[in-house]
Motif scaffolding. Structure first.
Motif, PDB file in Angstrom:
ATOM      1  N   ASP A  93       0.844  -1.195   0.000  1.00  0.00           N
ATOM      2  CA  ASP A  93       0.000   0.000   0.000  1.00  0.00           C
ATOM      3  C   ASP A  93       0.879   1.245   0.000  1.00  0.00           C
ATOM      4  N   SER A  94       0.438   2.251  -0.717  1.00  0.00           N
ATOM      5  CA  SER A  94       1.197   3.482  -0.796  1.00  0.00           C
ATOM      6  C   SER A  94       1.310   4.141   0.582  1.00  0.00           C
ATOM      7  N   ARG A  95       2.453   4.747   0.804  1.00  0.00           N
ATOM      8  CA  ARG A  95       2.635   5.497   2.055  1.00  0.00           C
ATOM      9  C   ARG A  95       2.045   6.900   1.962  1.00  0.00           C
ATOM     10  N   LEU A  96       1.644   7.265   0.747  1.00  0.00           N
ATOM     11  CA  LEU A  96       0.974   8.545   0.545  1.00  0.00           C
ATOM     12  C   LEU A  96      -0.480   8.433   1.002  1.00  0.00           C
ATOM     13  N   ARG A  97      -0.999   9.475   1.616  1.00  0.00           N
ATOM     14  CA  ARG A  97      -2.388   9.435   2.056  1.00  0.00           C
ATOM     15  C   ARG A  97      -3.309   9.295   0.849  1.00  0.00           C
ATOM     16  N   PRO A  98      -4.112   8.220   0.780  1.00  0.00           N
ATOM     17  CA  PRO A  98      -4.966   8.006  -0.389  1.00  0.00           C
ATOM     18  C   PRO A  98      -6.139   8.983  -0.414  1.00  0.00           C
ATOM     19  N   ASP A  99      -6.531   9.359  -1.607  1.00  0.00           N
ATOM     20  CA  ASP A  99      -7.685  10.237  -1.775  1.00  0.00           C
ATOM     21  C   ASP A  99      -8.950   9.429  -1.463  1.00  0.00           C
ATOM     22  N   PRO A 100      -9.702   9.814  -0.435  1.00  0.00           N
ATOM     23  CA  PRO A 100     -10.872   9.024  -0.032  1.00  0.00           C
ATOM     24  C   PRO A 100     -12.028   9.078  -1.028  1.00  0.00           C
ATOM     25  N   ARG A 101     -11.938   9.955  -2.026  1.00  0.00           N
ATOM     26  CA  ARG A 101     -13.023  10.077  -3.004  1.00  0.00           C
ATOM     27  C   ARG A 101     -12.975   8.981  -4.067  1.00  0.00           C
ATOM     28  N   VAL A 102     -11.849   8.303  -4.198  1.00  0.00           N
ATOM     29  CA  VAL A 102     -11.712   7.267  -5.228  1.00  0.00           C
ATOM     30  C   VAL A 102     -12.545   6.045  -4.851  1.00  0.00           C
ATOM     31  N   ARG A 103     -13.278   5.522  -5.798  1.00  0.00           N
ATOM     32  CA  ARG A 103     -14.124   4.349  -5.552  1.00  0.00           C
ATOM     33  C   ARG A 103     -14.360   3.606  -6.854  1.00  0.00           C
ATOM     34  N   PRO A 104     -14.838   2.362  -6.781  1.00  0.00           N
ATOM     35  CA  PRO A 104     -15.196   1.650  -8.007  1.00  0.00           C
ATOM     36  C   PRO A 104     -16.353   2.348  -8.718  1.00  0.00           C
ATOM     37  N   VAL A 105     -16.301   2.326 -10.029  1.00  0.00           N
ATOM     38  CA  VAL A 105     -17.367   2.923 -10.841  1.00  0.00           C
ATOM     39  C   VAL A 105     -18.547   1.957 -10.889  1.00  0.00           C
ATOM     40  N   LEU A 106     -19.755   2.493 -10.784  1.00  0.00           N
ATOM     41  CA  LEU A 106     -20.970   1.682 -10.884  1.00  0.00           C
ATOM     42  C   LEU A 106     -21.406   1.602 -12.345  1.00  0.00           C
ATOM     43  N   ILE A 107     -22.032   0.505 -12.699  1.00  0.00           N
ATOM     44  CA  ILE A 107     -22.410   0.316 -14.103  1.00  0.00           C
ATOM     45  C   ILE A 107     -23.401   1.379 -14.566  1.00  0.00           C
ATOM     46  N   ASP A 108     -24.231   1.901 -13.656  1.00  0.00           N
ATOM     47  CA  ASP A 108     -25.161   2.950 -14.097  1.00  0.00           C
ATOM     48  C   ASP A 108     -24.463   4.309 -14.255  1.00  0.00           C
ATOM     49  N   GLU A 109     -23.147   4.354 -14.003  1.00  0.00           N
ATOM     50  CA  GLU A 109     -22.360   5.554 -14.251  1.00  0.00           C
ATOM     51  C   GLU A 109     -21.589   5.467 -15.579  1.00  0.00           C
ATOM     52  N   PHE A 110     -21.917   4.451 -16.365  1.00  0.00           N
ATOM     53  CA  PHE A 110     -21.210   4.250 -17.637  1.00  0.00           C
ATOM     54  C   PHE A 110     -21.218   5.516 -18.493  1.00  0.00           C
ATOM     55  N   ASP A 111     -22.383   6.135 -18.660  1.00  0.00           N
ATOM     56  CA  ASP A 111     -22.486   7.302 -19.540  1.00  0.00           C
ATOM     57  C   ASP A 111     -21.688   8.494 -19.018  1.00  0.00           C
ATOM     58  N   THR A 112     -21.427   8.513 -17.722  1.00  0.00           N
ATOM     59  CA  THR A 112     -20.603   9.579 -17.147  1.00  0.00           C
ATOM     60  C   THR A 112     -19.125   9.324 -17.401  1.00  0.00           C
ATOM     61  N   VAL A 113     -18.708   8.072 -17.251  1.00  0.00           N
ATOM     62  CA  VAL A 113     -17.287   7.723 -17.343  1.00  0.00           C
ATOM     63  C   VAL A 113     -16.831   7.550 -18.789  1.00  0.00           C
ATOM     64  N   TYR A 114     -17.714   7.069 -19.644  1.00  0.00           N
ATOM     65  CA  TYR A 114     -17.305   6.715 -20.999  1.00  0.00           C
ATOM     66  C   TYR A 114     -16.640   7.865 -21.769  1.00  0.00           C
ATOM     67  N   PRO A 115     -17.174   9.092 -21.736  1.00  0.00           N
ATOM     68  CA  PRO A 115     -16.498  10.174 -22.470  1.00  0.00           C
ATOM     69  C   PRO A 115     -15.061  10.414 -21.979  1.00  0.00           C
ATOM     70  N   ALA A 116     -14.822  10.229 -20.684  1.00  0.00           N
ATOM     71  CA  ALA A 116     -13.459  10.388 -20.168  1.00  0.00           C
ATOM     72  C   ALA A 116     -12.552   9.284 -20.698  1.00  0.00           C
ATOM     73  N   CYS A 117     -13.093   8.073 -20.848  1.00  0.00           N
ATOM     74  CA  CYS A 117     -12.316   6.966 -21.409  1.00  0.00           C
ATOM     75  C   CYS A 117     -11.929   7.270 -22.853  1.00  0.00           C
ATOM     76  N   VAL A 118     -12.886   7.776 -23.622  1.00  0.00           N
ATOM     77  CA  VAL A 118     -12.621   8.122 -25.025  1.00  0.00           C
ATOM     78  C   VAL A 118     -11.585   9.243 -25.104  1.00  0.00           C
ATOM     79  N   ALA A 119     -11.737  10.249 -24.244  1.00  0.00           N
ATOM     80  CA  ALA A 119     -10.817  11.387 -24.261  1.00  0.00           C
ATOM     81  C   ALA A 119      -9.406  10.945 -23.909  1.00  0.00           C
ATOM     82  N   MET A 120      -9.290  10.090 -22.893  1.00  0.00           N
ATOM     83  CA  MET A 120      -7.969   9.630 -22.479  1.00  0.00           C
ATOM     84  C   MET A 120      -7.316   8.798 -23.572  1.00  0.00           C
ATOM     85  N   PHE A 121      -8.072   7.869 -24.157  1.00  0.00           N
ATOM     86  CA  PHE A 121      -7.540   6.998 -25.204  1.00  0.00           C
ATOM     87  C   PHE A 121      -7.070   7.829 -26.391  1.00  0.00           C
TER      88      PHE A 121
END
Length: 265
Positions: free
Chosen positions: A118-146
């Protein structure tokens, strides 16, 4: 298969992608989308090569590299990339380039980085697994990153295939993000995994928020989550010139253990 597993396990981190493909497809062509070739000396498997959308040499000796190049050309394999340890990818590309012409984007120095705690850096508590009903929110970021990273729009060739892949990673619990007010602040995915290790891909910070120190604690959080749910060792590789990303991964605790090269075609 036992011989192939033994070969891949000679370097289970560097060979993680191919081991994942072998285990998940059982070498069935319809699922593999290509083949895995073996190179034998005195009846012993000494090298292998994944030949599909990506050509990935495994523990490739100089003679094996020559044989794989001949086979790629004979079978008219036309991958989107050649990826793997620099010491095998560059000699393979040297043999293929005269027939295929210049690469669209040669990336000849990519630090391969690893963290096994585990990282010794304090982890950002906002990070979490993406829910499948959030697909439309995450997908544009995936396209942009790719598009930004690879230089090709992933929707241009096979939009449904890329959408299915993103949905699959979310369903597996392999997609992680910070989402605020319907906007993706940060995201990444586990692209491949074995029982021993996994590989992160698609690390992305919203363009308006870059330079604010978001990536390192977010990646630290992903490392903690992934080590709990996927595999105990986390890997990734990054372009040498991407100093901001390298600095973030180093802050999170990743160490440079090998060097990859990617020839994007």
């Amino acid at each position: 298969m036992p011989e192939l597993h033994a070969l891949l396990d000679r370097d289970p981190l560097v060979n993680l992608f191919v081991r994942n493909r072998v285990d998940s497809t059982k070498l069935q062509t319809r699922w593999l989308g290509g083949q895995v070739w073996g190179y034998f000396e005195d009846g012993v498997l000494v090298s292998a090569c994944h030949a599909g959308a990506n050509v990935v040499p495994v523990q490739a000796t100089p003679r094996a590299i020559e044989a794989f190049a001949d086979r790629v050309l004979a079978d008219n394999v036309r991958p989107s990339s050649i990826v793997g340890p620099r010491e095998t990818v560059l000699p393979l590309w040297k043999l293929l380039e005269p027939r295929w012409g210049p690469a669209r984007s040669p990336r000849i120095d990519q630090p391969f980085m690893v963290i096994d705690h585990d990282s010794r850096l304090r982890p950002d508590p906002r990070v979490r697994p993406v829910l499948i009903d959030e697909f439309d929110t995450v997908y544009p970021a995936c396209v942009a990153m790719f598009t930004e990273e690879v230089g090709v729009d992933p929707e241009a060739g096979n939009r449904s295939g890329y959408r299915a892949r993103v949905a699959q990673l979310i369903s597996q619990g392999w997609s992680f993000a910070i989402i605020e007010d319907g906007e993706v602040v940060f995201k990444t995915e586990v692209g491949a995994a074995t029982p021993y290790a996994c590989q992160l891909q698609g690390v992305y910070v919203h363009p308006d928020l870059r330079g604010q120190g978001i990536a390192a604690p977010a990646v630290a959080a992903v490392v903690r989550l992934v080590r709990q749910t996927v595999a105990p060792v986390v890997t990734l590789y990054v372009n040498d010139h991407n100093t901001a990303a390298r600095r973030a991964y180093e802050r999170a605790g990743f160490e440079h253990t090998a060097t990859f090269a990617s020839i994007l075609l």
